[in-house]
Design a protein around this motif. Structure first.
Motif, PDB file in Angstrom:
ATOM      1  N   GLN A  55      -9.497  -4.009   7.102  1.00 39.49           N
ATOM      2  CA  GLN A  55      -8.791  -3.876   5.841  1.00 39.49           C
ATOM      3  C   GLN A  55      -7.302  -3.665   6.067  1.00 39.49           C
ATOM      4  N   LEU A  56      -6.525  -4.213   5.159  1.00 45.36           N
ATOM      5  CA  LEU A  56      -5.080  -4.001   5.156  1.00 45.36           C
ATOM      6  C   LEU A  56      -4.694  -3.284   3.868  1.00 45.36           C
ATOM      7  N   ARG A  57      -3.819  -2.295   4.018  1.00 41.82           N
ATOM      8  CA  ARG A  57      -3.261  -1.638   2.839  1.00 41.82           C
ATOM      9  C   ARG A  57      -1.954  -2.334   2.500  1.00 41.82           C
ATOM     10  N   LEU A  58      -1.912  -2.926   1.308  1.00 39.29           N
ATOM     11  CA  LEU A  58      -0.788  -3.759   0.915  1.00 39.29           C
ATOM     12  C   LEU A  58      -0.112  -3.204  -0.329  1.00 39.29           C
ATOM     13  N   LYS A  59       1.091  -3.692  -0.561  1.00 36.88           N
ATOM     14  CA  LYS A  59       1.851  -3.265  -1.731  1.00 36.88           C
ATOM     15  C   LYS A  59       2.470  -4.477  -2.402  1.00 36.88           C
ATOM     16  N   ASN A  60       2.277  -4.561  -3.726  1.00 38.21           N
ATOM     17  CA  ASN A  60       2.869  -5.644  -4.503  1.00 38.21           C
ATOM     18  C   ASN A  60       2.972  -5.204  -5.953  1.00 38.21           C
ATOM     19  N   SER A  61       4.120  -5.430  -6.564  1.00 36.82           N
ATOM     20  CA  SER A  61       4.360  -4.955  -7.928  1.00 36.82           C
ATOM     21  C   SER A  61       3.536  -5.702  -8.967  1.00 36.82           C
ATOM     22  N   HIS A  62       2.933  -6.850  -8.598  1.00 36.59           N
ATOM     23  CA  HIS A  62       2.153  -7.636  -9.555  1.00 36.59           C
ATOM     24  C   HIS A  62       0.684  -7.234  -9.595  1.00 36.59           C
ATOM     25  N   SER A  85      -6.890 -16.143   6.743  1.00 39.08           N
ATOM     26  CA  SER A  85      -8.246 -15.684   6.487  1.00 39.08           C
ATOM     27  C   SER A  85      -8.474 -15.694   4.977  1.00 39.08           C
ATOM     28  N   LYS A  86      -9.649 -15.222   4.563  1.00 37.96           N
ATOM     29  CA  LYS A  86      -9.948 -15.018   3.151  1.00 37.96           C
ATOM     30  C   LYS A  86     -10.296 -13.549   2.953  1.00 37.96           C
ATOM     31  N   GLY A  87     -10.380 -13.114   1.692  1.00 35.98           N
ATOM     32  CA  GLY A  87     -10.740 -11.725   1.458  1.00 35.98           C
ATOM     33  C   GLY A  87     -10.708 -11.353  -0.008  1.00 35.98           C
ATOM     34  N   LYS A  88     -10.874 -10.032  -0.244  1.00 39.04           N
ATOM     35  CA  LYS A  88     -10.927  -9.505  -1.598  1.00 39.04           C
ATOM     36  C   LYS A  88     -10.125  -8.212  -1.691  1.00 39.04           C
ATOM     37  N   VAL A  89      -9.619  -7.939  -2.893  1.00 42.72           N
ATOM     38  CA  VAL A  89      -9.043  -6.636  -3.193  1.00 42.72           C
ATOM     39  C   VAL A  89     -10.205  -5.702  -3.514  1.00 42.72           C
ATOM     40  N   VAL A  90     -10.356  -4.638  -2.731  1.00 39.66           N
ATOM     41  CA  VAL A  90     -11.521  -3.751  -2.905  1.00 39.66           C
ATOM     42  C   VAL A  90     -11.166  -2.434  -3.588  1.00 39.66           C
ATOM     43  N   GLU A  91      -9.881  -2.069  -3.601  1.00 40.77           N
ATOM     44  CA  GLU A  91      -9.497  -0.813  -4.257  1.00 40.77           C
ATOM     45  C   GLU A  91      -8.011  -0.858  -4.598  1.00 40.77           C
ATOM     46  N   ILE A  92      -7.689  -0.462  -5.834  1.00 39.71           N
ATOM     47  CA  ILE A  92      -6.299  -0.373  -6.260  1.00 39.71           C
ATOM     48  C   ILE A  92      -5.856   1.086  -6.228  1.00 39.71           C
ATOM     49  N   PHE A  98      -2.779  -1.289  -2.622  1.00 36.52           N
ATOM     50  CA  PHE A  98      -4.203  -1.612  -2.736  1.00 36.52           C
ATOM     51  C   PHE A  98      -4.770  -1.925  -1.355  1.00 36.52           C
ATOM     52  N   TRP A  99      -6.085  -1.809  -1.248  1.00 39.05           N
ATOM     53  CA  TRP A  99      -6.778  -2.167  -0.010  1.00 39.05           C
ATOM     54  C   TRP A  99      -7.335  -3.581  -0.132  1.00 39.05           C
ATOM     55  N   PHE A 100      -7.052  -4.371   0.885  1.00 38.39           N
ATOM     56  CA  PHE A 100      -7.514  -5.764   0.935  1.00 38.39           C
ATOM     57  C   PHE A 100      -8.457  -5.906   2.123  1.00 38.39           C
ATOM     58  N   GLU A 101      -9.694  -6.332   1.851  1.00 39.67           N
ATOM     59  CA  GLU A 101     -10.687  -6.495   2.922  1.00 39.67           C
ATOM     60  C   GLU A 101     -10.727  -7.953   3.359  1.00 39.67           C
TER      61      GLU A 101
END
Length: 285
Positions: A55-62, A85-92, A98-101
């Motif tokens: 998982q990556l913890r990312l930041k974006n204003s949108h 890769s592909k993935g999903k946002v799992v938690e905001i 948010f966390w991206f898996e």
């Protein structure tokens, strides 16, 4: 899988874990996007790895709740290597984080060597050849065909100034005043090759087992390219030219560091990553 300029190679998790750690420590960025949409650029603030859970913890204003319902593609660069890769946002989270898996299938992209860049009609790129009139008649002879016999003329050609080149930049015919410069509008190029169109008579100047020197004007910048050799000399059908016989000439030449850098910059600007992102969409379906 290959795209126009790329080839996707799957990686193992242990090959990617160090890269993700480097991405976090560098405060890097990733692009995420849903199929057919414009990518969003996100800042990487943290990561979490456990077996195949990456998982990556990312930041974006949108960021919005709608992102939880989408399948995303992800892309990032590290040390001149592109990863996908592909993935999903799992938690905001708070503060637009948010966390991206990530999907366990991660790929790096290998760009083909010397991708070709279209220069016509958007760029003013001309290839010039210095010629002299043959004493036996009106035939034009490339001076490097007999470099020893024409050493003084050859030296003059090598000293051709940028001003002299630019003065004839808009001409694609032989300079009628002294038959010294033959120029062609370049259609496309790579770090070690160009192509252009000629008429029938001009096409006869380009033959096998011959070496040519090129002075190339690229949007006003001048490059001297050495040891050019014929790759192809083929018929070219141009509907706008009616019955006029045209020929497409392809030449390869020794790699010039400054010219290669210019071509790489142009290729990156033209693609802006867009083509390879579309390639990955098709590949990952």
């Amino acid at each position: 899988m290959e795209g126009p300029n790329s080839n996707f190679v799957e990686l193992k998790w242990d090959e990617i874990s160090d890269s993700l750690a480097d991405l976090v420590s560098a405060g890097g960025a990733v692009k995420i996007w849903a199929k057919g949409e414009v990518p969003d650029l996100c800042t990487v603030t943290n990561s979490h790895s456990e077996d195949t859970d990456q998982q990556l913890r990312l930041k974006n204003s949108h960021i919005s709740e709608e992102w939880l319902e989408k399948d995303f593609y992800i892309q990032f660069d590290l040390q001149s290597v592109e990863y996908f890769s592909k993935g999903k946002v799992v938690e905001i989270l708070e503060d637009n984080e948010f966390w991206f898996e990530m999907n366990p299938h991660v790929f790096r992209v290998e760009k083909r060597e010397n991708p070709r860049v279209q220069t016509y009609p958007n760029f003013q790129v001309y290839a010039y050849f210095k010629v002299s009139q043959d004493s036996a008649g009106d035939n034009l002879v490339f001076i490097n065909k007999h470099i020893e016999e024409n050493h003084k003329i050859f030296k003059k050609f090598k000293k051709l100034t940028e001003k002299e080149i630019l003065e004839v930049q808009d001409s694609t015919d032989v300079d009628k005043s002294n038959n010294e410069i033959l120029g062609f509008r370049v259609l496309d190029l790579s770090a070690n090759g160009i192509s252009f169109l000629t008429n029938k008579k001009e096409s006869e100047y380009f033959v096998d087992n011959q070496s040519y020197e090129i002075t190339l004007s690229f949007e006003g910048d001048v490059y001297h390219l050495s040891n050019a050799k014929l790759v192809y000399n083929v018929d070219y059908v141009n509907p706008r030219a009616g019955n006029v016989a045209m020929y497409k000439i392809g030449l390869s030449f020794d790699r010039d560091k400054n010219f290669a850098k210019r071509v790489d910059e142009l290729e990156a600007r033209q693609n802006d990553g867009g083509q390879v992102l579309k390639d990955f969409e098709n590949f990952a379906e």
